[in-house]
Motif scaffolding. Structure first.
Motif, PDB file in Angstrom:
ATOM      1  N   PRO A 207       0.837  -1.202   0.000  1.00 47.50           N
ATOM      2  CA  PRO A 207       0.000   0.000   0.000  1.00 47.50           C
ATOM      3  C   PRO A 207       0.873   1.255   0.000  1.00 47.50           C
ATOM      4  O   PRO A 207       2.014   1.242   0.477  1.00 47.50           O
ATOM      5  CB  PRO A 207      -0.796  -0.123   1.303  1.00 47.50           C
ATOM      6  CG  PRO A 207      -0.804  -1.584   1.597  1.00 47.50           C
ATOM      7  CD  PRO A 207       0.518  -2.096   1.126  1.00 47.50           C
ATOM      8  N   THR A 208       0.335   2.337  -0.521  1.00 45.69           N
ATOM      9  CA  THR A 208       1.105   3.556  -0.738  1.00 45.69           C
ATOM     10  C   THR A 208       1.489   4.248   0.572  1.00 45.69           C
ATOM     11  O   THR A 208       0.836   4.085   1.605  1.00 45.69           O
ATOM     12  CB  THR A 208       0.316   4.538  -1.606  1.00 45.69           C
ATOM     13  OG1 THR A 208      -0.990   4.723  -1.027  1.00 45.69           O
ATOM     14  CG2 THR A 208       0.167   4.011  -3.018  1.00 45.69           C
ATOM     15  N   LEU A 209       2.556   5.037   0.493  1.00 50.83           N
ATOM     16  CA  LEU A 209       3.020   5.842   1.628  1.00 50.83           C
ATOM     17  C   LEU A 209       3.749   7.073   1.095  1.00 50.83           C
ATOM     18  O   LEU A 209       4.611   6.959   0.221  1.00 50.83           O
ATOM     19  CB  LEU A 209       3.949   5.033   2.525  1.00 50.83           C
ATOM     20  CG  LEU A 209       4.554   5.774   3.735  1.00 50.83           C
ATOM     21  CD1 LEU A 209       3.461   6.257   4.679  1.00 50.83           C
ATOM     22  CD2 LEU A 209       5.538   4.876   4.481  1.00 50.83           C
ATOM     23  N   TYR A 210       3.378   8.237   1.624  1.00 53.44           N
ATOM     24  CA  TYR A 210       3.981   9.504   1.219  1.00 53.44           C
ATOM     25  C   TYR A 210       4.418  10.289   2.456  1.00 53.44           C
ATOM     26  O   TYR A 210       3.848  10.117   3.541  1.00 53.44           O
ATOM     27  CB  TYR A 210       2.994  10.356   0.412  1.00 53.44           C
ATOM     28  CG  TYR A 210       2.584   9.744  -0.903  1.00 53.44           C
ATOM     29  CD1 TYR A 210       3.221  10.100  -2.090  1.00 53.44           C
ATOM     30  CD2 TYR A 210       1.563   8.808  -0.961  1.00 53.44           C
ATOM     31  CE1 TYR A 210       2.846   9.532  -3.296  1.00 53.44           C
ATOM     32  CE2 TYR A 210       1.182   8.230  -2.160  1.00 53.44           C
ATOM     33  CZ  TYR A 210       1.828   8.594  -3.323  1.00 53.44           C
ATOM     34  OH  TYR A 210       1.464   8.030  -4.523  1.00 53.44           O
ATOM     35  N   ALA A 211       5.409  11.143   2.270  1.00 57.53           N
ATOM     36  CA  ALA A 211       5.902  11.997   3.353  1.00 57.53           C
ATOM     37  C   ALA A 211       6.009  13.426   2.855  1.00 57.53           C
ATOM     38  O   ALA A 211       6.256  13.681   1.662  1.00 57.53           O
ATOM     39  CB  ALA A 211       7.267  11.513   3.844  1.00 57.53           C
ATOM     40  N   ALA A 212       5.820  14.368   3.765  1.00 58.15           N
ATOM     41  CA  ALA A 212       5.959  15.781   3.425  1.00 58.15           C
ATOM     42  C   ALA A 212       6.315  16.569   4.678  1.00 58.15           C
ATOM     43  O   ALA A 212       5.853  16.234   5.783  1.00 58.15           O
ATOM     44  CB  ALA A 212       4.672  16.336   2.817  1.00 58.15           C
ATOM     45  N   PRO A 213       7.135  17.617   4.526  1.00 58.56           N
ATOM     46  CA  PRO A 213       7.407  18.492   5.664  1.00 58.56           C
ATOM     47  C   PRO A 213       6.221  19.415   5.913  1.00 58.56           C
ATOM     48  O   PRO A 213       5.480  19.757   4.995  1.00 58.56           O
ATOM     49  CB  PRO A 213       8.636  19.276   5.218  1.00 58.56           C
ATOM     50  CG  PRO A 213       8.515  19.320   3.713  1.00 58.56           C
ATOM     51  CD  PRO A 213       7.871  18.018   3.323  1.00 58.56           C
ATOM     52  N   MET A 214       6.041  19.791   7.155  1.00 54.98           N
ATOM     53  CA  MET A 214       5.047  20.791   7.533  1.00 54.98           C
ATOM     54  C   MET A 214       5.790  22.071   7.874  1.00 54.98           C
ATOM     55  O   MET A 214       6.768  22.047   8.635  1.00 54.98           O
ATOM     56  CB  MET A 214       4.224  20.318   8.728  1.00 54.98           C
ATOM     57  CG  MET A 214       3.510  18.986   8.504  1.00 54.98           C
ATOM     58  SD  MET A 214       2.188  19.072   7.289  1.00 54.98           S
ATOM     59  CE  MET A 214       0.911  19.891   8.247  1.00 54.98           C
ATOM     60  N   GLY A 215       5.358  23.188   7.319  1.00 53.86           N
ATOM     61  CA  GLY A 215       6.096  24.426   7.468  1.00 53.86           C
ATOM     62  C   GLY A 215       5.451  25.430   8.389  1.00 53.86           C
ATOM     63  O   GLY A 215       4.218  25.480   8.527  1.00 53.86           O
TER      64      GLY A 215
END
Length: 268
Positions: A207-215
């Motif tokens: 299954p998919t997984l994504y990451a992103a910074p929070m600013g």
């Protein structure tokens, strides 16, 4: 397949992931874009860390989109680390004990995926648990049992190693007692300090997984979120985590390493 979102960083209101974004977790509960099932209406749950070592938790069997309490709680609760999950059941009926996240002591755990042929090896998996962990099993899902196995294999001292041994054990049982092994596993788990995630599948189709910074102000990164699918259409902001990866979020930021199941002992 389920959908989930997790966050670690400066304290943030849960609504920033759960309800406010254009493609929030609540939106994904009835209209997921990157899952085999667009609707994830078999319950939901949130676990968050605050002033106590153990997490707070709220779960229900209602679809996330129809629970007004969830929106209210997400608007009021502010936390430096939280997990949120909407469920599409593959194993286990629609009941509160089967809704993620699962909690034991200070640990919380949520999962998207499945164990093929789970019913054929469930009893052998349960037999590995000591009495204290077996008695802690409240539901009937493969996800909760994987969590308890990881606790048994040393989640407290080596989180990623314990999960690697738990998955390797399941694959070994499947080969020896159930035929072909197939584990699809994209999960997040935390002790309230660090946040971990794993993306892995026996057939390399996890299954998919994504990451992103929070600013914050001036574009400074104040935390990171991990999600089953992006919360908005800003494709440049989201990094897809490759198959066979383990993620650790801590005070030093985000670290990615190779994840590979390791069988340290052979069970009967």
């Amino acid at each position: 397949m389920c959908r989930w979102a997790a966050y670690r960083g400066n304290p943030l209101y849960l609504e920033e992931l759960v309800s406010s974004p254009a493609h929030s977790l609540i939106e994904q509960s009835h209209c997921a874009n990157r899952a085999k099932t667009a609707t994830n209406g078999d319950g939901f749950g949130i676990a968050w860390y605050g002033d106590h070592p153990e997490p707070g938790r709220y779960r229900d069997i209602l679809p996330a989109w129809s629970d007004c309490n969830l929106r209210s709680l997400a608007r009021q609760i502010r936390s430096p680390l939280f997990l949120a999950h909407v469920r599409a059941a593959t194993n286990g009926g629609t009941r509160r004990d089967n809704c993620h996240p699962f909690v034991h002591g200070r640990w919380s755990f949520m999962h998207n995926g499945q164990i093929s042929g789970f019913e054929r090896i469930r009893r052998r998996m349960e037999a590995l648990l000591p009495d204290t962990l077996f008695d802690a099993r409240a539901g009937t899902t493969d996800s909760e049992l994987l969590f308890l196995l990881a606790l048994h294999f040393g989640l407290e001292n080596d989180p990623l190693g314990a999960v690697a041994e738990a998955i390797a054990t399941v694959e070994d049982f499947s080969h020896r007692h159930g035929g072909d092994a197939l584990v699809r596993f994209t999960a997040a788990f935390s002790d309230g300090g660090r946040l971990y995630a794993v993306r892995y599948a026996t057939d390399h189709k996890p299954p998919t997984l994504y990451a992103a910074p929070m600013g914050g102000k001036c574009g400074k990164t104040t935390g990171y979120c991990l999600v089953s699918e992006p919360l908005n259409d800003d494709v440049d902001a989201w990094m897809e985590i490759p198959d066979g990866s383990a993620i650790t979020l801590c005070d030093d930021g985000m670290k990615r390493e190779i994840f590979e199941p390791k069988l340290l002992s052979v069970a009967a």
